[in-house]
Each structure stands twice: as structure tokens, then as C-alpha cells.
Motif scaffolding. Structure first.
Motif, PDB file in Angstrom:
ATOM      1  N   TRP A  16      50.094  45.694  46.774  1.00 43.27           N
ATOM      2  CA  TRP A  16      49.609  44.329  46.650  1.00 43.27           C
ATOM      3  C   TRP A  16      50.404  43.495  45.668  1.00 43.27           C
ATOM      4  O   TRP A  16      50.263  42.291  45.633  1.00 43.27           O
ATOM      5  CB  TRP A  16      48.146  44.341  46.248  1.00 43.27           C
ATOM      6  CG  TRP A  16      47.350  44.935  47.349  1.00 43.27           C
ATOM      7  CD1 TRP A  16      46.705  46.131  47.345  1.00 43.27           C
ATOM      8  CD2 TRP A  16      47.146  44.405  48.658  1.00 43.27           C
ATOM      9  NE1 TRP A  16      46.114  46.375  48.552  1.00 43.27           N
ATOM     10  CE2 TRP A  16      46.362  45.332  49.377  1.00 43.27           C
ATOM     11  CE3 TRP A  16      47.561  43.249  49.312  1.00 43.27           C
ATOM     12  CZ2 TRP A  16      45.981  45.126  50.690  1.00 43.27           C
ATOM     13  CZ3 TRP A  16      47.167  43.052  50.623  1.00 43.27           C
ATOM     14  CH2 TRP A  16      46.388  43.986  51.288  1.00 43.27           C
ATOM     15  N   ALA A 128      41.740  36.516  48.504  1.00 42.48           N
ATOM     16  CA  ALA A 128      41.365  37.899  48.811  1.00 42.48           C
ATOM     17  C   ALA A 128      40.935  38.612  47.539  1.00 42.48           C
ATOM     18  O   ALA A 128      41.337  38.247  46.441  1.00 42.48           O
ATOM     19  CB  ALA A 128      42.550  38.629  49.447  1.00 42.48           C
ATOM     20  N   ARG A 129      40.107  39.630  47.699  1.00 40.38           N
ATOM     21  CA  ARG A 129      39.706  40.522  46.607  1.00 40.38           C
ATOM     22  C   ARG A 129      40.185  41.913  46.956  1.00 40.38           C
ATOM     23  O   ARG A 129      39.969  42.391  48.074  1.00 40.38           O
ATOM     24  CB  ARG A 129      38.192  40.519  46.455  1.00 40.38           C
ATOM     25  CG  ARG A 129      37.641  41.473  45.431  1.00 40.38           C
ATOM     26  CD  ARG A 129      37.426  40.928  44.022  1.00 40.38           C
ATOM     27  NE  ARG A 129      36.979  39.575  43.924  1.00 40.38           N
ATOM     28  CZ  ARG A 129      35.709  39.154  43.907  1.00 40.38           C
ATOM     29  NH1 ARG A 129      34.726  40.029  43.983  1.00 40.38           N
ATOM     30  NH2 ARG A 129      35.426  37.885  43.796  1.00 40.38           N
ATOM     31  N   VAL A 130      40.826  42.566  46.009  1.00 36.88           N
ATOM     32  CA  VAL A 130      41.396  43.895  46.210  1.00 36.88           C
ATOM     33  C   VAL A 130      40.701  44.886  45.280  1.00 36.88           C
ATOM     34  O   VAL A 130      40.536  44.610  44.089  1.00 36.88           O
ATOM     35  CB  VAL A 130      42.915  43.900  45.914  1.00 36.88           C
ATOM     36  CG1 VAL A 130      43.498  45.287  46.117  1.00 36.88           C
ATOM     37  CG2 VAL A 130      43.635  42.875  46.779  1.00 36.88           C
ATOM     38  N   THR A 145      42.942  51.519  48.860  1.00 37.78           N
ATOM     39  CA  THR A 145      42.944  50.103  48.544  1.00 37.78           C
ATOM     40  C   THR A 145      42.084  49.434  49.601  1.00 37.78           C
ATOM     41  O   THR A 145      42.358  49.571  50.792  1.00 37.78           O
ATOM     42  CB  THR A 145      44.378  49.513  48.585  1.00 37.78           C
ATOM     43  OG1 THR A 145      45.194  50.232  47.671  1.00 37.78           O
ATOM     44  CG2 THR A 145      44.374  48.046  48.229  1.00 37.78           C
ATOM     45  N   THR A 147      40.497  45.748  50.775  1.00 40.55           N
ATOM     46  CA  THR A 147      40.738  44.322  50.569  1.00 40.55           C
ATOM     47  C   THR A 147      39.847  43.509  51.491  1.00 40.55           C
ATOM     48  O   THR A 147      39.702  43.848  52.673  1.00 40.55           O
ATOM     49  CB  THR A 147      42.216  43.993  50.859  1.00 40.55           C
ATOM     50  OG1 THR A 147      43.029  44.797  50.020  1.00 40.55           O
ATOM     51  CG2 THR A 147      42.513  42.532  50.606  1.00 40.55           C
TER      52      THR A 147
END
Length: 186
Positions: A16, A128-130, A145, A147
Motif C-alpha cells: 500500500w 480507503a481504510r487499510v 491486508t 482494505t
């Protein structure tokens, strides 16, 4: 070849942060729902694409069913240590809703998850949130991961990448290329 936990976390972070030059990803794929294209991404050469329609899975501890949206999954042809799945659950309209969706199905993706970091970013130009972490899947250690990408018109894309312990770190370039190719279609 085994990836030490510290190296594996660096691999997930590199996915990311763009810390590695992307490889070419050559085959465009479109995720659609009811005939409407929601997003696209490109799949590297020599990777397999699997699709499945909406279904329900049973939570055996609680005895109730969980709805799972259409899944599109990709992995290298010759290595099942790397896997990436894409869904866009109907009725989930925000990053927060996508996170709740992940909490609802997380035990089907990762056993004993331990979150190592969360961050806000942009994927394909969209918020986005990771979430990154470790856990187990099918009795083997993994790094993951997860997302949630905020798509236009009240939808989200949920993308999960899993690297089992022992995954070849060379796949990071191809995973980066898939992430870099992600585009909303609305």
C-alpha cells in the motif's frame, strides 16, 4: 522459502505504500453487480481468476447464516500461498459499513487475527481504510491486508490480500500492480 514475520509485515506495508515498482498486470477484469460495472483491476499474467455468486455461509458458533457478496479471487497459477479477493456487498455504502462487514465475515478469512496497523489512504484516487495484521488460515500462519475502498454511488469494494508464511516475496510486485490498476467505473 519462509518469510520472517518482520519481513512479511514489510511486504504487506509495501503493498500500500508503493515501495516497490509495480510489475505489469495485463488482463483487465470488471466486478459487476446486476449488470452494472462497479470497479476494475488488472490481473498479472499466469494468475488464475475465480468468481462466485452471492451465497450464505453458516457461523457454526452462533448457528446463523452470513451473507457473502459475489467474490472475485485471484492467485498465481503455480502458488497458493498468495491470494487476493474482491467483493462489493450490496447495501454497504460507507467505509464504516465495510469495516462492519469485515467484522461479520472475518472468522471465515482469518483465524485468530492480530491487527498490527490501520491507516487511511487512497486507492484508485478514492478514500480507503487499510488494516494489516497476522493470523492463521487452514492451520498455517498468514499476513493479511484488508482494505475498504469508498466507491461512488453508495458502494464499497472490500479487498483482502493474504500471504501465507513461506510466500515468495517476488509476488509483492504483482500484488502492487493489481492495487495500482484498481479503478471505479461509476
Amino acid at each position: 522459502m519462509r518469510i520472517p514475520i518482520g519481513s512479511a509485515l514489510a511486504v504487506c506495508a509495501a503493498l500500500w505504500l508503493g515501495g516497490v515498482a509495480p510489475a505489469s498486470a495485463d488482463t483487465p477484469i470488471t466486478y459487476s453487480d446486476s449488470g452494472r460495472g462497479l470497479f476494475s483491476f488488472a490481473v498479472p499474467d499466469f494468475w488464475v481468476v475465480r468468481t462466485g455468486g452471492p451465497r450464505e455461509i453458516e457461523d457454526t458458533e452462533l448457528g446463523d447464516l452470513r451473507a457473502v457478496a459475489r467474490v472475485m479471487a485471484i492467485r498465481p497459477v503455480t502458488d497458493d500461498n498468495v491470494w487476493m479477493g474482491f467483493v462489493s456487498p450490496a447495501g454497504v455504502a460507507s467505509i464504516e459499513g465495510g469495516l462492519r462487514y469485515l467484522e461479520d465475515i472475518d472468522k471465515f478469512l482469518v483465524e485468530d487475527p492480530v491487527v498490527s496497523s490501520t491507516s487511511n489512504t487512497r486507492i484508485g484516487g478514492l478514500p480507503a481504510r487499510v488494516i494489516r495484521g497476522t493470523g492463521n488460515r487452514d492451520g498455517r500462519g498468514i499476513n493479511f491486508t484488508a482494505t475498504v475502498v469508498d466507491l461512488p454511488n453508495g458502494r464499497v469494494a472490500v479487498v483482502v490480500a493474504i500471504l501465507r508464511n513461506g510466500a515468495d516475496p517476488a509476488y509483492v510486485d504483482e500484488l502492487n500492480a493489481v492495487f495500482a490498476s484498481f479503478r471505479a467505473l461509476q
